[in-house]
Motif scaffolding. Structure first.
Motif, PDB file in Angstrom:
ATOM      1  N   ASP A  92     -32.420 -38.676  22.780  1.00 22.28           N
ATOM      2  CA  ASP A  92     -31.454 -38.493  21.699  1.00 22.28           C
ATOM      3  C   ASP A  92     -31.477 -37.100  21.097  1.00 22.28           C
ATOM      4  O   ASP A  92     -30.738 -36.820  20.156  1.00 22.28           O
ATOM      5  CB  ASP A  92     -31.692 -39.540  20.601  1.00 22.28           C
ATOM      6  CG  ASP A  92     -31.320 -40.931  21.066  1.00 22.28           C
ATOM      7  OD1 ASP A  92     -30.162 -41.113  21.476  1.00 22.28           O
ATOM      8  OD2 ASP A  92     -32.186 -41.825  21.050  1.00 22.28           O
ATOM      9  N   ASN A 141     -28.627 -36.460  25.213  1.00 22.84           N
ATOM     10  CA  ASN A 141     -27.567 -37.010  24.374  1.00 22.84           C
ATOM     11  C   ASN A 141     -26.959 -35.994  23.424  1.00 22.84           C
ATOM     12  O   ASN A 141     -25.747 -36.022  23.164  1.00 22.84           O
ATOM     13  CB  ASN A 141     -28.093 -38.212  23.581  1.00 22.84           C
ATOM     14  CG  ASN A 141     -28.303 -39.434  24.460  1.00 22.84           C
ATOM     15  OD1 ASN A 141     -28.001 -39.402  25.651  1.00 22.84           O
ATOM     16  ND2 ASN A 141     -28.816 -40.503  23.889  1.00 22.84           N
ATOM     17  N   ASP A 155     -22.981 -35.007  23.659  1.00 20.59           N
ATOM     18  CA  ASP A 155     -22.028 -35.075  22.547  1.00 20.59           C
ATOM     19  C   ASP A 155     -21.316 -33.745  22.324  1.00 20.59           C
ATOM     20  O   ASP A 155     -20.163 -33.713  21.892  1.00 20.59           O
ATOM     21  CB  ASP A 155     -22.739 -35.527  21.276  1.00 20.59           C
ATOM     22  CG  ASP A 155     -23.170 -36.987  21.350  1.00 20.59           C
ATOM     23  OD1 ASP A 155     -22.663 -37.705  22.237  1.00 20.59           O
ATOM     24  OD2 ASP A 155     -24.006 -37.412  20.531  1.00 20.59           O
ATOM     25  N   GLN A 214     -25.308 -42.730  16.847  1.00 24.05           N
ATOM     26  CA  GLN A 214     -25.871 -41.554  17.508  1.00 24.05           C
ATOM     27  C   GLN A 214     -26.153 -40.444  16.506  1.00 24.05           C
ATOM     28  O   GLN A 214     -27.158 -39.736  16.606  1.00 24.05           O
ATOM     29  CB  GLN A 214     -24.931 -41.041  18.594  1.00 24.05           C
ATOM     30  CG  GLN A 214     -25.543 -39.940  19.454  1.00 24.05           C
ATOM     31  CD  GLN A 214     -26.779 -40.399  20.200  1.00 24.05           C
ATOM     32  OE1 GLN A 214     -26.719 -41.304  21.025  1.00 24.05           O
ATOM     33  NE2 GLN A 214     -27.920 -39.773  19.924  1.00 24.05           N
TER      34      GLN A 214
END
Length: 454
Positions: A59, A64, A68, A101
């Motif tokens: 993350d 991630n 994004d 997220q």
């Protein structure tokens, strides 16, 4: 556009033959109870390893966060066909203030910062010969996290007045217990950048020129080049990029196909997240990889992007077909993630030299750009301008997490067809900024929410 359908299988097979001997054999410390028990130099080193592990979590820099940055910048180059709600909101530029997220990346980034602050708070027990290196590594990781946070949760540096625009909280001391008396406020964007530059400048002076696959002085210089570029400080950006290039520590891989999907660093890697036996999931692969390659097949590549490459450009072949078209950069599940590459430094030096003007540092922008194009067999330029350099940057660094930041710092507009209509988002649209996580807003009365999420 010709797709290299055989490439993916060749890459996967080569990795099956790669030795797994050079693994990170460590027991990282990254939980609060263990942190409180730090007493020896070895404990602090384990704590620092925990910071690396936390920073490259899925993350954060494990995929991630960069995913994004590509999703929210999309103008029709890619398509999201996944079922996860949070990245779907990012792709449609319609994040809700409780986006999962946004919360997870925030929490994991500050968790990493807290680990580095505990490392720095315990330097007194570190062996003298190791102290400078450990201090430098901790400061670099802390700077990297603050930098990513301010880029994702605040206005970009060149949007309005950074000395008054709200950034993110700067944390430089360990946090063990949270009460109302230590609720933090958001520092300004300028203050965050100042703290990041201070940490990276210190790290560059403290770190050795070589440090295995851990961060070294040139990792710090490379990150500084990114920070300066976001600020529009082109003199600083070209100087920092040139220090990395001129070090001689790195060379471009002979083939672009060899840059990705490796279990060991290549000569081009300035810093890469390591594929280890303890923690090996490549989140890039999860979303950019087809199901046949261990991924979810969530992000597919559209013809619009494929058509941007010259017919002779090998980078245009670095895709594969598995029902849909996917980038081959993240084709293998267990592989290192190149986070900073030498190619980026050539692009930054070229742009910095062009924008700063005067006598170029190192070589001309044309020579730097042609160096990258020559590697991939693309037609060499006779002249370059800013638009040429920025397009080259997009093609070279596609799907590596740079896109939205390049759009913002260059004050570009995102235009995307939606049926018969065209949607546009200006570089300073609030929809391109993540919300401060709702959980944090509810828990901390001192935090101010971003525009559009109140």
């Amino acid at each position: 556009m010709k797709i290299n359908n055989k490439l993916i299988f060749a890459v996967a097979f080569s990795l099956m033959l790669t030795s797994c001997a050079d693994k990170l054999d460590v027991n990282p410390i990254d939980d609060v109870d263990a942190i409180s028990a730090v007493k020896t130099s070895s404990d602090v080193e384990a704590l620092l390893t925990g910071a690396y592990d936390s920073m490259t979590d899925a993350d954060v820099l494990g995929g991630n966060l960069q995913r994004d940055a590509e999703l929210i910048a999309d103008n029709g180059d890619i398509e999201w066909q996944g079922t996860f709600v949070a990245p779907g909101e990012v792709f449609s530029k319609s994040l809700l203030k409780d986006n999962n997220q946004a919360q997870t990346t925030w929490l994991d980034s500050y968790r990493t910062i807290n680990i580095t602050n505990n490392v720095l708070a315990n330097l007194a027990v570190v062996e003298t010969a190791k102290k400078s290196r450990i201090e430098g590594e901790a400061k670099l990781i802390r700077a990297w996290m603050h930098f990513e946070l301010v880029r994702q949760y605040a206005k970009t540096y060149l949007d309005g007045t950074p000395t008054s625009n709200l950034g993110v909280p700067i944390l430089t001391t360990p946090t063990t217990i949270i009460t109302e008396t230590n609720f933090v406020k958001r520092n300004t964007v300028a203050e965050v950048y100042q703290a990041v530059i201070a940490d990276l400048t210190s790290a560059e002076s403290l770190l050795p020129a070589g440090n295995g696959f851990f961060a070294d002085k040139y990792t710090a210089a490379a990150l500084l080049s990114r920070v300066y570029l976001m600020q529009g400080n082109y003199e600083g950006a070209r100087q920092a990029a040139h220090r990395v290039i001129a070090s001689g520590n790195y060379t471009l891989n002979a083939s672009f196909f060899d840059v990705f999907n490796n279990k060991t660093n290549t000569t081009e890697d300035i810093f890469a997240a390591q594929a280890t036996d303890q923690d090996y999931v490549n989140s890039y692969n999860t979303f950019f990889g087809s199901t046949s390659q261990g991924g979810r097949g969530d992000i597919i590549i559209n013809e619009q992007h494929l058509n941007a490459y010259d017919v002779s450009d090998d980078r245009g072949l670095f895709f594969y077909e598995s029902g849909d078209i996917y980038t081959a950069k993240w084709a293998v599940q267990v592989a290192n993630i190149p986070l900073i590459r030498l190619a980026e430094m050539y692009l930054t030096r070229a742009e910095g030299n062009l924008r700063a003007g005067g006598t170029p540092i190192g070589t001309t922008p044309l020579a730097d750009i042609n160096r990258l194009r020559d590697r991939v067999g693309a037609k060499l330029f006779t002249t370059v301008d800013l638009a040429t350099i920025l397009k080259e940057r997009r093609l070279e660094l596609a799907f590596e997490g740079h896109w939205i930041h390049d759009i913002k710092r260059n004050k570009q507009t995102i235009s995307k067809r939606n049926g018969t209509a065209t949607q546009t988002w200006a570089f300073d649209s609030p929809k391109l900024i993540f919300p401060i996580p709702l959980r944090e807003i509810d828990a901390n009365k001192n935090l101010v929410q971003n525009e559009g999420y109140q």
